[in-house]
Write an enzyme that holds these catalytic residues in place. Structure first.
Site, PDB file in Angstrom:
ATOM      1  N   GLY A  57      48.119 -60.132  59.069  1.00 27.27           N
ATOM      2  CA  GLY A  57      46.731 -60.509  58.845  1.00 27.27           C
ATOM      3  C   GLY A  57      45.779 -59.366  59.100  1.00 27.27           C
ATOM      4  N   PHE A  58      46.205 -58.383  59.916  1.00 23.55           N
ATOM      5  CA  PHE A  58      45.340 -57.238  60.190  1.00 23.55           C
ATOM      6  C   PHE A  58      45.428 -56.239  59.027  1.00 23.55           C
ATOM      7  CE2 PHE A  58      44.707 -52.918  61.908  1.00 23.55           C
ATOM      8  CZ  PHE A  58      43.361 -53.040  62.206  1.00 23.55           C
ATOM      9  N   LYS A  60      46.460 -56.398  55.779  1.00 26.01           N
ATOM     10  CA  LYS A  60      46.873 -57.354  54.740  1.00 26.01           C
ATOM     11  C   LYS A  60      47.473 -56.685  53.514  1.00 26.01           C
ATOM     12  CE  LYS A  60      43.919 -61.331  55.732  1.00 26.01           C
ATOM     13  NZ  LYS A  60      44.827 -62.469  55.719  1.00 26.01           N
ATOM     14  N   ASN A 105      39.628 -68.110  61.628  1.00 23.57           N
ATOM     15  CA  ASN A 105      39.571 -67.518  60.283  1.00 23.57           C
ATOM     16  C   ASN A 105      40.025 -68.518  59.237  1.00 23.57           C
ATOM     17  OD1 ASN A 105      42.127 -66.475  58.573  1.00 23.57           O
ATOM     18  ND2 ASN A 105      42.726 -66.639  60.743  1.00 23.57           N
ATOM     19  N   PHE A 109      44.383 -65.987  52.489  1.00 22.15           N
ATOM     20  CA  PHE A 109      45.239 -64.999  51.806  1.00 22.15           C
ATOM     21  C   PHE A 109      44.451 -64.183  50.785  1.00 22.15           C
ATOM     22  CE2 PHE A 109      49.553 -67.470  52.223  1.00 22.15           C
ATOM     23  CZ  PHE A 109      49.541 -67.248  53.569  1.00 22.15           C
ATOM     24  N   ASN A 165      55.817 -66.334  55.447  1.00 21.46           N
ATOM     25  CA  ASN A 165      54.732 -67.042  56.131  1.00 21.46           C
ATOM     26  C   ASN A 165      54.532 -68.390  55.465  1.00 21.46           C
ATOM     27  OD1 ASN A 165      52.460 -67.913  57.432  1.00 21.46           O
ATOM     28  ND2 ASN A 165      51.071 -66.468  56.423  1.00 21.46           N
ATOM     29  N   SER A 168      50.225 -70.623  57.301  1.00 20.35           N
ATOM     30  CA  SER A 168      48.778 -70.445  57.274  1.00 20.35           C
ATOM     31  C   SER A 168      48.113 -71.792  57.001  1.00 20.35           C
ATOM     32  CB  SER A 168      48.371 -69.471  56.172  1.00 20.35           C
ATOM     33  OG  SER A 168      46.969 -69.560  55.969  1.00 20.35           O
ATOM     34  N   ASN A 170      45.270 -72.110  55.773  1.00 21.68           N
ATOM     35  CA  ASN A 170      44.182 -71.883  54.810  1.00 21.68           C
ATOM     36  C   ASN A 170      44.612 -71.872  53.352  1.00 21.68           C
ATOM     37  OD1 ASN A 170      42.274 -71.537  56.957  1.00 21.68           O
ATOM     38  ND2 ASN A 170      43.207 -69.548  57.346  1.00 21.68           N
ATOM     39  N   THR A 171      45.889 -72.149  53.085  1.00 20.08           N
ATOM     40  CA  THR A 171      46.348 -72.305  51.698  1.00 20.08           C
ATOM     41  C   THR A 171      46.863 -73.733  51.561  1.00 20.08           C
ATOM     42  OG1 THR A 171      46.904 -69.973  51.440  1.00 20.08           O
ATOM     43  CG2 THR A 171      48.017 -71.500  49.970  1.00 20.08           C
ATOM     44  N   LYS A 206      57.769 -67.533  59.833  1.00 18.34           N
ATOM     45  CA  LYS A 206      56.630 -67.698  60.746  1.00 18.34           C
ATOM     46  C   LYS A 206      56.126 -69.129  60.698  1.00 18.34           C
ATOM     47  CE  LYS A 206      52.273 -65.583  62.083  1.00 18.34           C
ATOM     48  NZ  LYS A 206      51.426 -64.394  61.912  1.00 18.34           N
ATOM     49  N   ASN A 235      51.641 -69.025  64.277  1.00 18.24           N
ATOM     50  CA  ASN A 235      50.427 -68.734  63.514  1.00 18.24           C
ATOM     51  C   ASN A 235      49.228 -69.363  64.237  1.00 18.24           C
ATOM     52  OD1 ASN A 235      48.668 -68.122  61.252  1.00 18.24           O
ATOM     53  ND2 ASN A 235      50.500 -68.127  59.966  1.00 18.24           N
ATOM     54  N   THR A 236      48.086 -69.387  63.588  1.00 19.39           N
ATOM     55  CA  THR A 236      46.874 -69.987  64.176  1.00 19.39           C
ATOM     56  C   THR A 236      46.991 -71.514  64.191  1.00 19.39           C
ATOM     57  OG1 THR A 236      45.855 -69.994  61.995  1.00 19.39           O
ATOM     58  CG2 THR A 236      45.388 -68.097  63.387  1.00 19.39           C
ATOM     59  N   GLY A 257      43.721 -66.391  69.531  1.00 18.60           N
ATOM     60  CA  GLY A 257      43.181 -65.803  70.745  1.00 18.60           C
ATOM     61  C   GLY A 257      43.494 -66.662  71.968  1.00 18.60           C
ATOM     62  N   SER A 308      44.330 -61.131  67.532  1.00 19.00           N
ATOM     63  CA  SER A 308      42.970 -61.341  68.025  1.00 19.00           C
ATOM     64  C   SER A 308      42.612 -60.362  69.137  1.00 19.00           C
ATOM     65  CB  SER A 308      42.798 -62.781  68.527  1.00 19.00           C
ATOM     66  OG  SER A 308      43.023 -63.680  67.475  1.00 19.00           O
TER      67      SER A 308
HETATM   68  C1  LIG Z   1      41.572 -62.974  60.992  1.00 22.21           C
HETATM   69  C2  LIG Z   1      43.021 -63.385  61.012  1.00 22.21           C
HETATM   70  C3  LIG Z   1      43.772 -63.308  59.836  1.00 22.21           C
HETATM   71  C4  LIG Z   1      45.125 -63.684  59.854  1.00 22.21           C
HETATM   72  N1  LIG Z   1      45.860 -63.570  58.703  1.00 22.21           N
HETATM   73  C5  LIG Z   1      47.192 -63.840  58.737  1.00 22.21           C
HETATM   74  C6  LIG Z   1      47.997 -63.627  57.581  1.00 22.21           C
HETATM   75  O1  LIG Z   1      47.537 -63.181  56.533  1.00 22.21           O
HETATM   76  N2  LIG Z   1      49.313 -63.928  57.681  1.00 22.21           N
HETATM   77  C7  LIG Z   1      49.893 -64.394  58.836  1.00 22.21           C
HETATM   78  O2  LIG Z   1      51.107 -64.616  58.867  1.00 22.21           O
HETATM   79  N3  LIG Z   1      49.147 -64.588  59.943  1.00 22.21           N
HETATM   80  C8  LIG Z   1      47.830 -64.318  59.921  1.00 22.21           C
HETATM   81  N4  LIG Z   1      47.074 -64.496  61.047  1.00 22.21           N
HETATM   82  C9  LIG Z   1      47.706 -65.057  62.273  1.00 22.21           C
HETATM   83  C10 LIG Z   1      48.123 -63.970  63.258  1.00 22.21           C
HETATM   84  O3  LIG Z   1      49.131 -63.152  62.711  1.00 22.21           O
HETATM   85  C11 LIG Z   1      48.663 -64.606  64.560  1.00 22.21           C
HETATM   86  O4  LIG Z   1      49.819 -65.348  64.263  1.00 22.21           O
HETATM   87  C12 LIG Z   1      47.655 -65.526  65.228  1.00 22.21           C
HETATM   88  O5  LIG Z   1      46.352 -65.009  65.087  1.00 22.21           O
HETATM   89  C13 LIG Z   1      47.945 -65.716  66.715  1.00 22.21           C
HETATM   90  O6  LIG Z   1      47.945 -64.489  67.394  1.00 22.21           O
HETATM   91  P1  LIG Z   1      46.659 -63.918  68.193  1.00 22.21           P
HETATM   92  O7  LIG Z   1      46.190 -65.009  69.109  1.00 22.21           O
HETATM   93  O8  LIG Z   1      47.159 -62.713  68.897  1.00 22.21           O
HETATM   94  O9  LIG Z   1      45.640 -63.588  67.153  1.00 22.21           O
HETATM   95  C14 LIG Z   1      45.723 -64.145  61.053  1.00 22.21           C
HETATM   96  C15 LIG Z   1      44.953 -64.212  62.223  1.00 22.21           C
HETATM   97  C16 LIG Z   1      43.618 -63.830  62.215  1.00 22.21           C
HETATM   98  C17 LIG Z   1      42.831 -63.906  63.495  1.00 22.21           C
END
Ligand SMILES: Cc1cc2nc3c(=O)[nH]c(=O)nc-3n(C[C@H](O)[C@H](O)[C@H](O)COP(=O)(O)O)c2cc1C
Length: 361
Positions: A57-58, A60, A105, A109, A165, A168, A170-171, A206, A235-236, A257, A308
């Protein structure tokens, strides 16, 4: 000092602008180059310089993984990359919850697509860490499962490992791929993609933190029998803990976070218990301090990832966490991460131990 200032300045920008600026800076190979302790770990036949990685996600579009590795991370997982380019959701779609040390977020994607990512990956080969490539399905795909085959076929050859993945929030419909009905077809699609690419790479899956115990059992069983090498948890979350105080907490999207830390560590521990050593486990969610990475390792994580923490704390986070981790290992009288991995399976006990250990002089 200068990087602390840079991190504070970035917090003045809207979150997506700060993210874009961070990626561009690392792409230009600008950033701190800290010395980090050597804490080698192995998983799925891969040798990592340390257990800490950048979660997906960082980076991308695979634009800055070399620069991100230079921050001290042992691995970077690029993506999520979709077969076709797509814009993601309308902006604003990322929110800092400063009062909760959290992020919400709903990027959805946003991806430049696999061809652009492949060109980036082909161009930059002189990196010094392990590279994961995380793939997903396009929002409007008529056959989401097949999108994984297509993306794996295009990208696997550049990767040290590949992540599917399916978590997510968001999809629309994506997380349904975590169900029994779809999982076997998904794993088949990934294997076919690798055959088409003529490569074999370790495969990670994931998962979301919002799964029921029955779903977790099914996922672990399927993964073990299909020869998946690792499960990335998590994931989130779509949940909103009562503890949230920031006014952005009601935004739609995935929460990450600090508020995710306990929940994700709990799911991680259940995956470890169900896996019984037959599958690798990667702990993600709410890691911003060495003791939090340590707690996940005590529970049984082979590797730890964060996103995060990097967004909120800035580029020195890897170095700080790895130094803290080395001190914690020392306090517990062990010299390797592997020696302590999985020694406190109960997540509450592991968190308590790691936190107390960090407090004592
Ligand atoms: C802004 C943002 C975008 C993310 N985009 C993706 C993504 O594209 N694919 C994915 O597998 N996880 C994505 N994640 C999830 C992170 O990889 C991670 O699993 C999740 O944020 C929990 O870890 P953290 O608390 O350290 O952020 C995203 C997270 C954030 C905050």
């Amino acid at each position: 000092m200068i990087w602390r200032l840079a991190a504070s300045a970035a917090r003045l920008l809207p979150p997506e602008a700060a993210h874009v600026a961070a990626v561009k800076t690392l792409q230009a190979n600008i950033g701190p180059r800290p010395h980090v302790p050597s804490l080698p770990v192995s998983l799925a036949g891969l040798d990592f310089a340390n257990p800490l990685g950048v979660a997906a996600g960082f980076d991308k579009n695979a634009a800055c993984y070399k620069g991100a590795m230079g921050l001290g991370f042992g691995h970077v997982e690029v993506g999520t990359i979709t077969p076709l380019a797509q814009p993601g959701n309308p902006k604003p779609r990322v929110f800092r919850l400063s009062k909760d040390a959290a992020v919400i977020n709903r990027y959805g994607f946003n991806s430049q697509g696999m061809e652009v990512a492949a060109a980036n990956l082909a161009r930059v080969r002189d990196y010094t860490g392990i590279l994961g490539v995380n793939v997903g399905a396009n929002k409007t795909s008529p056959n989401p499962t097949d999108d994984y085959r297509v993306a794996v076929a295009c990208l696997a050859r550049f990767a040290d490992y590949v992540t599917l993945n399916i978590s997510s929030p968001n999809t629309p419909g994506l997380r349904d791929l975590q169900t029994q009905q779809h999982l076997a077809a998904l794993l088949d699609a990934a294997r076919t993609g690798m055959q088409e690419a003529g490569v074999t790479r370790p495969l990670f899956l994931k998962i979301a933190p919002d799964l029921e115990q029955a779903d977790l059992e099914l996922i672990v069983d399927h993964c073990v029998s299909a020869g998946v090498h690792g499960i990335i948890a998590t994931n989130t979350t779509i949940s909103r803990p009562d503890s949230l105080r920031d006014r952005q907490a009601s935004q739609t999207g995935g929460l990450s976070g600090q508020p995710l830390f306990t929940m994700a560590t709990d799911i991680l521990s259940r995956i470890v218990q169900l896996g019984k050593g037959r599958i690798g486990v990667i702990g993600v969610g709410g890691v911003a301090h060495g003791w939090q990475a340590y707690a996940k390792i005590l529970v049984g994580a082979d590797l730890v990832q964060l996103y995060s923490g990097l967004a909120l704390d800035g580029p020195l986070i890897a170095s700080r966490i790895l130094h803290e981790l080395a001190i914690l290992l020392d306090k517990d009288g062990v010299s390797t991460v592997g020696a302590i991995c999985g020694t406190i399976p109960d997540p509450q006990a592991a968190i308590r131990h790691a936190f107390r250990c960090a407090q004592t002089g």
